[in-house]
Write an enzyme that holds these catalytic residues in place. Structure first.
Site, PDB file in Angstrom:
ATOM      1  N   CYS A   1       0.757  -1.325  -0.132  1.00 14.34           N
ATOM      2  CA  CYS A   1      -0.064  -0.074  -0.084  1.00 14.34           C
ATOM      3  C   CYS A   1       0.846   1.402   0.093  1.00 14.34           C
ATOM      4  O   CYS A   1       0.261   2.353  -0.258  1.00 14.34           O
ATOM      5  CB  CYS A   1      -0.983   0.064   1.201  1.00 14.34           C
ATOM      6  SG  CYS A   1      -1.944  -1.604   1.307  1.00 14.34           S
TER       7      CYS A   1
ATOM      8  N   HIS B   1      -3.033   6.654   3.979  1.00 10.79           N
ATOM      9  CA  HIS B   1      -3.492   5.486   3.110  1.00 10.79           C
ATOM     10  C   HIS B   1      -4.775   5.234   3.871  1.00 10.79           C
ATOM     11  O   HIS B   1      -5.034   5.042   5.035  1.00 10.79           O
ATOM     12  CB  HIS B   1      -2.393   4.253   3.512  1.00 10.79           C
ATOM     13  CG  HIS B   1      -3.014   3.140   3.228  1.00 10.79           C
ATOM     14  ND1 HIS B   1      -3.587   2.854   1.734  1.00 10.79           N
ATOM     15  CD2 HIS B   1      -2.919   1.774   3.586  1.00 10.79           C
ATOM     16  CE1 HIS B   1      -4.015   1.427   1.902  1.00 10.79           C
ATOM     17  NE2 HIS B   1      -3.478   0.773   2.931  1.00 10.79           N
TER      18      HIS B   1
ATOM     19  N   ASN C   1     -10.078  -0.352   1.250  1.00  4.59           N
ATOM     20  CA  ASN C   1      -8.838  -0.299   1.289  1.00  4.59           C
ATOM     21  C   ASN C   1      -8.274  -0.852  -0.163  1.00  4.59           C
ATOM     22  O   ASN C   1      -8.553  -1.946  -0.406  1.00  4.59           O
ATOM     23  CB  ASN C   1      -7.928  -0.957   2.328  1.00  4.59           C
ATOM     24  CG  ASN C   1      -6.524  -1.224   2.175  1.00  4.59           C
ATOM     25  OD1 ASN C   1      -6.002  -0.721   1.241  1.00  4.59           O
ATOM     26  ND2 ASN C   1      -5.638  -1.905   3.271  1.00  4.59           N
TER      27      ASN C   1
HETATM   28  O1  UT7 Z   1      -3.194  -1.851   3.887  1.00  8.79           O
HETATM   29  C1  UT7 Z   1      -2.833  -2.399   5.110  1.00  8.79           C
HETATM   30  C2  UT7 Z   1      -3.703  -3.522   5.301  1.00  8.79           C
HETATM   31  N1  UT7 Z   1      -4.154  -3.855   6.311  1.00  8.79           N
HETATM   32  C3  UT7 Z   1      -4.593  -2.990   7.336  1.00  8.79           C
HETATM   33  O2  UT7 Z   1      -4.486  -1.837   7.368  1.00  8.79           O
HETATM   34  C4  UT7 Z   1      -5.556  -3.675   8.707  1.00  8.79           C
HETATM   35  C5  UT7 Z   1      -5.031  -3.286  10.051  1.00  8.79           C
HETATM   36  N2  UT7 Z   1      -6.039  -3.836  10.779  1.00  8.79           N
HETATM   37  C6  UT7 Z   1      -7.196  -3.615  10.974  1.00  8.79           C
HETATM   38  O3  UT7 Z   1      -7.683  -2.697  10.293  1.00  8.79           O
HETATM   39  C7  UT7 Z   1      -8.031  -4.245  12.094  1.00  8.79           C
HETATM   40  O4  UT7 Z   1      -7.035  -4.990  12.984  1.00  8.79           O
HETATM   41  C8  UT7 Z   1      -9.194  -5.038  11.530  1.00  8.79           C
HETATM   42  C9  UT7 Z   1     -10.489  -4.276  10.935  1.00  8.79           C
HETATM   43  C10 UT7 Z   1      -8.646  -5.952  10.364  1.00  8.79           C
HETATM   44  C11 UT7 Z   1      -9.820  -6.024  12.912  1.00  8.79           C
HETATM   45  O5  UT7 Z   1     -10.330  -5.010  13.645  1.00  8.79           O
HETATM   46  P1  UT7 Z   1      -9.946  -5.099  15.086  1.00  8.79           P
HETATM   47  O6  UT7 Z   1     -10.592  -4.386  15.891  1.00  8.79           O
HETATM   48  O7  UT7 Z   1      -8.565  -5.362  15.297  1.00  8.79           O
HETATM   49  O8  UT7 Z   1     -10.749  -6.952  15.421  1.00  8.79           O
HETATM   50  P2  UT7 Z   1     -10.168  -8.237  15.931  1.00  8.79           P
HETATM   51  O9  UT7 Z   1      -9.225  -8.759  14.619  1.00  8.79           O
HETATM   52  O10 UT7 Z   1      -9.298  -8.102  17.310  1.00  8.79           O
HETATM   53  O11 UT7 Z   1     -11.487  -9.040  15.947  1.00  8.79           O
HETATM   54  C12 UT7 Z   1     -12.236  -8.793  17.119  1.00  8.79           C
HETATM   55  C13 UT7 Z   1     -13.384  -9.705  16.909  1.00  8.79           C
HETATM   56  C14 UT7 Z   1     -12.967 -11.134  16.678  1.00  8.79           C
HETATM   57  O12 UT7 Z   1     -14.134 -12.050  17.339  1.00  8.79           O
HETATM   58  P3  UT7 Z   1     -13.589 -12.732  19.058  1.00  8.79           P
HETATM   59  O13 UT7 Z   1     -12.402 -13.477  18.788  1.00  8.79           O
HETATM   60  O14 UT7 Z   1     -13.560 -11.505  19.900  1.00  8.79           O
HETATM   61  O15 UT7 Z   1     -14.861 -13.205  19.217  1.00  8.79           O
HETATM   62  C15 UT7 Z   1     -13.112 -11.492  15.366  1.00  8.79           C
HETATM   63  O16 UT7 Z   1     -13.431 -12.770  15.072  1.00  8.79           O
HETATM   64  O17 UT7 Z   1     -14.171  -9.575  15.923  1.00  8.79           O
HETATM   65  C16 UT7 Z   1     -14.581 -10.605  14.805  1.00  8.79           C
HETATM   66  N3  UT7 Z   1     -14.361 -10.173  13.591  1.00  8.79           N
HETATM   67  C17 UT7 Z   1     -15.593  -9.949  13.036  1.00  8.79           C
HETATM   68  N4  UT7 Z   1     -16.804  -9.858  13.324  1.00  8.79           N
HETATM   69  C18 UT7 Z   1     -17.839  -9.357  12.437  1.00  8.79           C
HETATM   70  C19 UT7 Z   1     -13.183  -9.866  12.563  1.00  8.79           C
HETATM   71  N5  UT7 Z   1     -13.778  -9.746  11.487  1.00  8.79           N
HETATM   72  C20 UT7 Z   1     -15.010  -9.610  11.610  1.00  8.79           C
HETATM   73  C21 UT7 Z   1     -16.087  -9.357  10.568  1.00  8.79           C
HETATM   74  N6  UT7 Z   1     -17.446  -9.116  11.159  1.00  8.79           N
HETATM   75  N7  UT7 Z   1     -16.058  -8.792   9.455  1.00  8.79           N
END
Ligand code: UT7
Length: 329
Positions: A115, A254, A284
């Site tokens: 990115c 970004h 993104n």
């Molecule tokens: O260009 C660079 C590329 N990437 C990035 O910039 C991504 C950077 N990271 C992020 O943006 C965030 O970490 C995410 C948006 C990917 C995830 O958000 P988060 O607040 O860090 O959530 P998490 O991964 O800690 O997940 C929290 C909960 C989990 O459930 P449990 O284990 O607490 O029960 C996940 O399984 O949310 C769950 N979860 C979802 N729930 C509903 C993960 N994805 C989803 C979803 N819908 N799409």
């Protein structure tokens, strides 16, 4: 040899027509519109039609940037396409574009810095212009991430979208490209990757069955890296260019996650009204995200002549890159 100042002569954009909303995603995976909006800020994203590719999106964006710059394809010395979704592993999409645009005097290659690719591309182009070896350079960030997205993985499929943004860089009298800062941390490469399809894991029935041709991401690790890298890189580029952060007129980060952007802006003490965001509409789009945002900021009249725009990218590699551009109008 006297340094030639490089600047942006014109911008262009290309976005697929098809919109995929959070509500549409609710039907594909176990997610909700509320979760996606609260955790990422994204409401919808664009998805390429089967006929659209990185090349076709890049060509459309590139043509608009050239029109806005008043530069013809014959005048291009170099074409750089930043992408992680080239049409083929080789030849480079930039070479396919050189042919499509009919740019007889342009060298062409792809640049892969995740990115951060567009900021890397602008930086590279500025060096060629600064030292007088090239005059007009087309830099494009273009992606069809929908083709490498695992539509069964709710952790990633809600995040990404398709699109392209382009800039023509050339000599300017004053202002223009004022400084850059780039870096990498290959040790973090495992946090964001597409494992198969290269030389290490060539395509096999097993690699396809194991879904290794899709984006794999440790979101939490990338999140932590992103905020740190954005803040550190923005401070470094400002110091290198001898510009105080408070003198930045517009911050175009970004477009990955509203929480990453807000947290970085807060740490940099950049007020909300100086932060540009459009991720709610496109998600993104990797290397395309900064040029699409740059284009929209310009179109919306958020950038005036003499304004100093701070572009900051981070992504797969891991990589990061910042530059400050004074808008020459
Ligand atoms: O260009 C660079 C590329 N990437 C990035 O910039 C991504 C950077 N990271 C992020 O943006 C965030 O970490 C995410 C948006 C990917 C995830 O958000 P988060 O607040 O860090 O959530 P998490 O991964 O800690 O997940 C929290 C909960 C989990 O459930 P449990 O284990 O607490 O029960 C996940 O399984 O949310 C769950 N979860 C979802 N729930 C509903 C993960 N994805 C989803 C979803 N819908 N799409």
């Amino acid at each position: 040899m006297e340094k030639v100042q490089a600047g942006i002569l014109g911008l262009g954009v290309s976005l697929p027509q098809k919109i995929l909303t959070n509500k549409d995603l609710e039907k594909k995976v176990d997610t909700t519109d509320e979760w996606i909006r609260a955790r990422t800020g994204i409401k919808e994203r664009r998805i390429a039609s089967p006929e659209e590719t990185t090349l076709s999106l890049a060509e459309k964006a590139g043509r608009e940037a050239m029109t806005n710059a008043g530069i013809s394809a014959e005048e291009l010395d170099l074409i750089v396409v930043a992408t992680v979704t080239p049409d083929m592993v080789f030849p480079a999409t930039a070479c396919l574009l050189q042919d499509a645009l009919n740019a007889p005097d342009a060298a062409a290659f792809d640049l892969e810095a995740g990115c951060s690719g567009f900021v890397y591309g602008l930086t590279l182009a500025a060096q060629f212009i600064n030292n007088g070896s090239y005059k007009n350079i087309l830099v494009i960030g273009a992606e069809v991430l929908s083709r490498i997205t695992d539509w069964e993985d709710r952790n990633t499929c809600v995040l990404f979208g398709d699109g392209a943004g382009a800039a023509v860089m050339g000599p300017v009298d004053h202002g223009g490209f004022l400084g850059f800062e780039m870096g990498s941390d290959g040790g973090g490469g495992e946090f964001l990757k597409m494992p198969a399809g290269g030389g290490a894991i060539p395509p096999t029935i097993e690699s396809v069955e194991q879904r290794l041709h899709y984006i794999k991401m440790d979101g939490n690790q990338v999140f932590k890296f992103a905020v740190k890298a954005m803040v550190r890189s923005a401070k470094k580029v400002a110091a290198k260019a001898n510009i105080a952060i408070e003198d930045i007129d517009l911050f175009i980060p970004h477009q990955a996650n509203i929480r990453i952007i807000e947290s970085s802006a807060k740490r940099l003490r950049i007020p909300e009204e100086k932060v540009f965001m459009n991720l709610e509409k496109y998600g993104n789009t990797s290397a395309a995200s900064i040029p699409i945002a740059f284009y929209e900021a310009w179109k919306e009249g958020r950038i005036d002549k003499g304004d100093r725009v701070l572009l900051v990218g981070f992504g797969a590699g891991l990589t990061w890159g910042s530059c400050i551009v004074e808008w020459t109008g």
